[in-house]
Enzyme design. Structure first.
Site, mmCIF file in Angstrom:
data_model
loop_
_atom_site.group_PDB
_atom_site.id
_atom_site.type_symbol
_atom_site.label_atom_id
_atom_site.label_comp_id
_atom_site.label_asym_id
_atom_site.label_seq_id
_atom_site.Cartn_x
_atom_site.Cartn_y
_atom_site.Cartn_z
ATOM 1 N N TYR A 226 -11.157 -11.315 -4.012
ATOM 2 C CA TYR A 226 -9.972 -11.579 -3.184
ATOM 3 C C TYR A 226 -10.221 -11.170 -1.722
ATOM 4 C CZ TYR A 226 -5.383 -10.806 -1.111
ATOM 5 O OH TYR A 226 -4.319 -10.801 -0.240
ATOM 6 N N TYR B 238 5.345 -15.759 4.370
ATOM 7 C CA TYR B 238 5.849 -14.435 4.020
ATOM 8 C C TYR B 238 7.357 -14.517 3.831
ATOM 9 C CZ TYR B 238 1.295 -13.571 6.101
ATOM 10 O OH TYR B 238 -0.027 -13.632 6.417
#
Ligand code: GLU
Length: 304
Positions: free
Chosen positions: A188, A240
């Site tokens: 990741y 977000y």
């Protein structure tokens, strides 16, 4: 449409915001980037490129990589992805752990950290050399043979990535990670460290803008229906806790990253990428958001 002129106007009309906000420093290495950088590039589906400023300089794409990872996982296991991660906006910060605990380890969507960690786990399980396969997929997607991971940024994040480690452990506890937690985190962080320019991001995202042809890149195939759904997830979850604001002001599916980049698409018309490292409190590039708002206002075209 005179896109070059529009980009020049945007450059001038965002100048007043150029010192607003602050670049991300919670990943220490990102704090070494010059915060005054500005690049923008727009690529039409007919292949015309309009670029300005630092549009060929590579920067850390951070969470923009989550879209590329999702494409790779969807291409490999199709809708089984959605058995492990949802498609709802989280209404929380990108690195929030709170909902994950409440919802027993099923992340709200693939574009927040928890969801992207599950997607990373899928790719690790499905590709024997996941890091190499991911890199060659991205290179092919953007046509940039030199795109690569930034080891300094990846290890800088690894050394301070306590919250992501907590999220990954929570996922593992709930049985939503099959590989070793440290392997998932390592992969990741490397995805997030990918260095790409605005021009290269436009190349990659143009595949998501093109609804006329199925996606077939580097052995990964997606139907037009899957691309439609990916764009829907970008629109509702790509910014977000500010996806509503972006949708309201800009009206394009896209994804931002804490490196200050934003990539977006206007279906069947163009892909666009902008880079300016100073972020607002929600984690989105201040100038980047404004630039794209001006773009859809000036062209009079968005998805709405
Ligand atoms: N690597 C970053 C993190 O996990 C990505 C954040 C972002 O760009 O949204 O914190």
């Amino acid at each position: 449409m005179n896109y070059q002129k529009i980009l020049e106007e945007i450059r001038q009309e965002t100048e007043y915001l150029s010192k607003e906000g602050a670049q991300a420093t919670y990943i220490p290495e990102l704090g070494n980037v010059n915060p005054d950088k500005f690049g923008i590039c727009l690529t039409t589906l007919k292949g015309k490129e309009y670029c300005l400023g630092d549009s060929d300089e590579r920067f850390s794409i951070q969470s923009i990589s989550k879209v590329l990872s999702l494409a790779m996982a969807l291409g490999k296991i199709g809708k089984k992805v959605w058995e492990r991660v949802g498609v709802e906006p989280s209404g929380n910060a990108f690195n929030s752990i709170f909902l994950l605990e409440m919802e027993k380890g099923r992340p709200r969507n693939p574009l927040i950290n928890a969801g992207a960690l599950v997607v990373s786990d899928i790719i690790l399980s499905e590709f024997p050399n996941a890091e190499e396969s991911y890199l060659s997929f991205v290179r092919e997607l953007c046509g940039g043979a030199e795109v690569s991971y930034n080891e300094a940024i990846a290890s800088s994040e690894q050394s301070t990535g306590y919250l992501n480690a907590a999220i990954a452990n929570m996922l593992k506890y709930h049985g939503n990670i099959n590989n070793k937690v440290e392997d998932v985190l390592h992969f990741y962080f490397r995805q997030c460290s990918l260095m790409m320019s605005c021009r290269e991001l436009c190349g990659a995202f143009s595949h998501f803008a093109n609804h006329a042809e199925p996606f077939d890149v580097g052995g990964i195939q997606l139907t037009t229906s899957q691309i439609k759904r990916m764009n829907a997830v970008m629109l509702t979850c790509g910014f977000y806790d500010e996806a509503g604001e972006f949708s309201y002001k800009v009206g394009l599916p896209g994804k931002s990253g804490v490196g200050g980049g934003i990539a977006a698409i206007c279906p069947n018309q163009y892909s666009v990428a902008v880079w300016s490292p100073r972020l607002n409190p929600k984690g989105n590039s201040v100038v980047g958001m404004k630039a794209l708002e001006l773009l859809t206002d000036k062209t009079g075209v968005s998805i709405f």
